[in-house]
Design a protein around this motif. Sequence first.
Motif, PDB file in Angstrom:
ATOM      1  N   MET A  89       0.590  -1.350   0.028  1.00  8.08           N
ATOM      2  CA  MET A  89      -0.031  -0.007  -0.151  1.00  8.08           C
ATOM      3  C   MET A  89       0.793   1.389   0.002  1.00  8.08           C
ATOM      4  SD  MET A  89      -2.853  -1.020   2.961  1.00  8.08           S
ATOM      5  CE  MET A  89      -3.502   0.481   3.023  1.00  8.08           C
ATOM      6  N   ILE A  90       1.887   1.275   0.604  1.00 11.10           N
ATOM      7  CA  ILE A  90       2.851   2.404   0.759  1.00 11.10           C
ATOM      8  C   ILE A  90       3.332   2.784  -0.576  1.00 11.10           C
ATOM      9  CG2 ILE A  90       5.105   3.172   1.585  1.00 11.10           C
ATOM     10  CD1 ILE A  90       4.317   1.768   4.380  1.00 11.10           C
ATOM     11  N   VAL A  91       3.880   1.651  -1.058  1.00  9.15           N
ATOM     12  CA  VAL A  91       4.688   1.669  -2.527  1.00  9.15           C
ATOM     13  C   VAL A  91       3.467   2.397  -3.618  1.00  9.15           C
ATOM     14  CG1 VAL A  91       5.642   0.761  -4.320  1.00  9.15           C
ATOM     15  CG2 VAL A  91       6.327   0.224  -1.939  1.00  9.15           C
ATOM     16  N   HIS A  92       2.264   1.697  -3.456  1.00 11.35           N
ATOM     17  CA  HIS A  92       1.289   2.132  -4.445  1.00 11.35           C
ATOM     18  C   HIS A  92       0.936   3.584  -4.170  1.00 11.35           C
ATOM     19  CE1 HIS A  92      -2.990   2.738  -5.531  1.00 11.35           C
ATOM     20  NE2 HIS A  92      -2.638   2.194  -6.733  1.00 11.35           N
ATOM     21  N   GLY A  93       0.816   3.943  -2.843  1.00  7.89           N
ATOM     22  CA  GLY A  93       0.506   5.438  -2.604  1.00  7.89           C
ATOM     23  C   GLY A  93       1.366   6.342  -3.087  1.00  7.89           C
ATOM     24  N   LEU A  94       2.734   6.060  -3.061  1.00  5.99           N
ATOM     25  CA  LEU A  94       3.787   7.001  -3.537  1.00  5.99           C
ATOM     26  C   LEU A  94       3.598   7.342  -4.921  1.00  5.99           C
ATOM     27  CD1 LEU A  94       7.300   5.942  -2.555  1.00  5.99           C
ATOM     28  CD2 LEU A  94       6.383   8.051  -2.359  1.00  5.99           C
ATOM     29  N   LEU A  95       3.164   6.183  -5.884  1.00  5.74           N
ATOM     30  CA  LEU A  95       2.926   6.429  -7.395  1.00  5.74           C
ATOM     31  C   LEU A  95       1.443   7.257  -7.392  1.00  5.74           C
ATOM     32  CD1 LEU A  95       3.508   6.308 -10.182  1.00  5.74           C
ATOM     33  CD2 LEU A  95       2.600   3.957 -10.258  1.00  5.74           C
ATOM     34  N   SER A  96       0.350   6.617  -6.784  1.00  2.74           N
ATOM     35  CA  SER A  96      -0.819   6.979  -7.251  1.00  2.74           C
ATOM     36  C   SER A  96      -1.090   8.556  -6.560  1.00  2.74           C
ATOM     37  CB  SER A  96      -1.859   6.195  -6.456  1.00  2.74           C
ATOM     38  OG  SER A  96      -1.774   5.925  -4.940  1.00  2.74           O
ATOM     39  N   GLU A  97      -0.577   8.773  -5.621  1.00  2.34           N
ATOM     40  CA  GLU A  97      -1.049  10.284  -4.962  1.00  2.34           C
ATOM     41  C   GLU A  97      -0.229  11.346  -5.927  1.00  2.34           C
ATOM     42  OE1 GLU A  97      -0.165  12.885  -1.044  1.00  2.34           O
ATOM     43  OE2 GLU A  97       0.391  10.889  -0.925  1.00  2.34           O
ATOM     44  N   GLY A  98       0.809  11.007  -6.701  1.00  2.00           N
ATOM     45  CA  GLY A  98       1.570  11.859  -7.422  1.00  2.00           C
ATOM     46  C   GLY A  98       0.608  11.839  -8.707  1.00  2.00           C
ATOM     47  N   LEU A  99       0.432  10.640  -9.332  1.00  2.00           N
ATOM     48  CA  LEU A  99      -0.270  10.707 -10.569  1.00  2.00           C
ATOM     49  C   LEU A  99      -1.844  11.495 -10.484  1.00  2.00           C
ATOM     50  CD1 LEU A  99       0.323   7.251 -11.848  1.00  2.00           C
ATOM     51  CD2 LEU A  99       1.676   9.368 -12.417  1.00  2.00           C
ATOM     52  N   VAL A 100      -2.532  11.435  -9.326  1.00  2.00           N
ATOM     53  CA  VAL A 100      -3.809  11.661  -9.263  1.00  2.00           C
ATOM     54  C   VAL A 100      -3.866  13.256  -9.022  1.00  2.00           C
ATOM     55  CG1 VAL A 100      -5.847  12.217  -7.611  1.00  2.00           C
ATOM     56  CG2 VAL A 100      -4.852   9.828  -8.258  1.00  2.00           C
ATOM     57  N   ARG A 101      -2.855  13.576  -8.676  1.00  2.00           N
ATOM     58  CA  ARG A 101      -2.860  15.299  -8.680  1.00  2.00           C
ATOM     59  C   ARG A 101      -2.111  16.009  -9.842  1.00  2.00           C
ATOM     60  NH1 ARG A 101       0.207  17.850  -3.963  1.00  2.00           N
ATOM     61  NH2 ARG A 101      -0.967  19.718  -5.186  1.00  2.00           N
TER      62      ARG A 101
END
Length: 276
Positions: A89-101
Amino acid sequence: MNPHAPAPISIISFARSFKSHWELIILLTKREIIGRYKGSMMGVVWSVINPVLLLLLYTFVFSKVFKSRWGGGVEDGNLNFALALFTGMIVHGLLSEGLVRAPTLITSNIPYVKKVVFPLEILPMVALGTSIFHAAISLVVLAGAIFLFKGAIPWTAIFLPMVLLPLLILTLGMMLVIASLGVFIRDISHPIGFFVTVLLFGSPVFYPVSALPEYIRPWLMLNPLTFIIEQARAILLVGQTVDLVGWLIYFSISVTVAWIGYAWFQKTRRGFANVL
């Protein structure tokens, strides 16, 4: 700065921009983090509570309701399942938060676009810095859980910054492209949100790669998160060292993507002011 001069697109100029503006990047990142939690009673504490609550929820659903077992080198048990899940979840969050913003990074900072001397290329860096902050807090929670329940953190955990570095570089390159496209194609935020969801379930976040049939595993490695998630679990939970050959390949691809993203951003930035 000559507004009519061609924008530099080399990877060296990209590195120089980061070096020249790192103090501004840190300042804007701090302001964004503080602004996000401004007015809330618990402030930044929410950045700790949220991942913990998600960890408990996912652990209950997958280990209790679906009776899932992990495997893949990680010991069985609800606790080990939770730790493996939280790492993904932490690794996915790194990528997903940046892409969504990314799609709104330029359109939400129009005053900066109107300023010729403002380095617009640092806006994705600022957003990525916010993602790193939240991931760092989650990693502290994870490290505390590993130490509390296992008695020690594997010495191989020191390689975690090295493991995450290619993902950060890759994410930055993707954010530069998406941020630029977000100026001209406002609807891009919708497919990006869907893409992030697909990545969540198409990555080994809820399962190890070894749980899939062998003929599917090579295709799963095309997912940018797969290698990083598996390596993060290996060094944090199993005590294995980094797959250096795989890391070098991933790092090379990440640098290439970052350079392409920077070049695209620089080539298209002249049209930002006209569109906005």
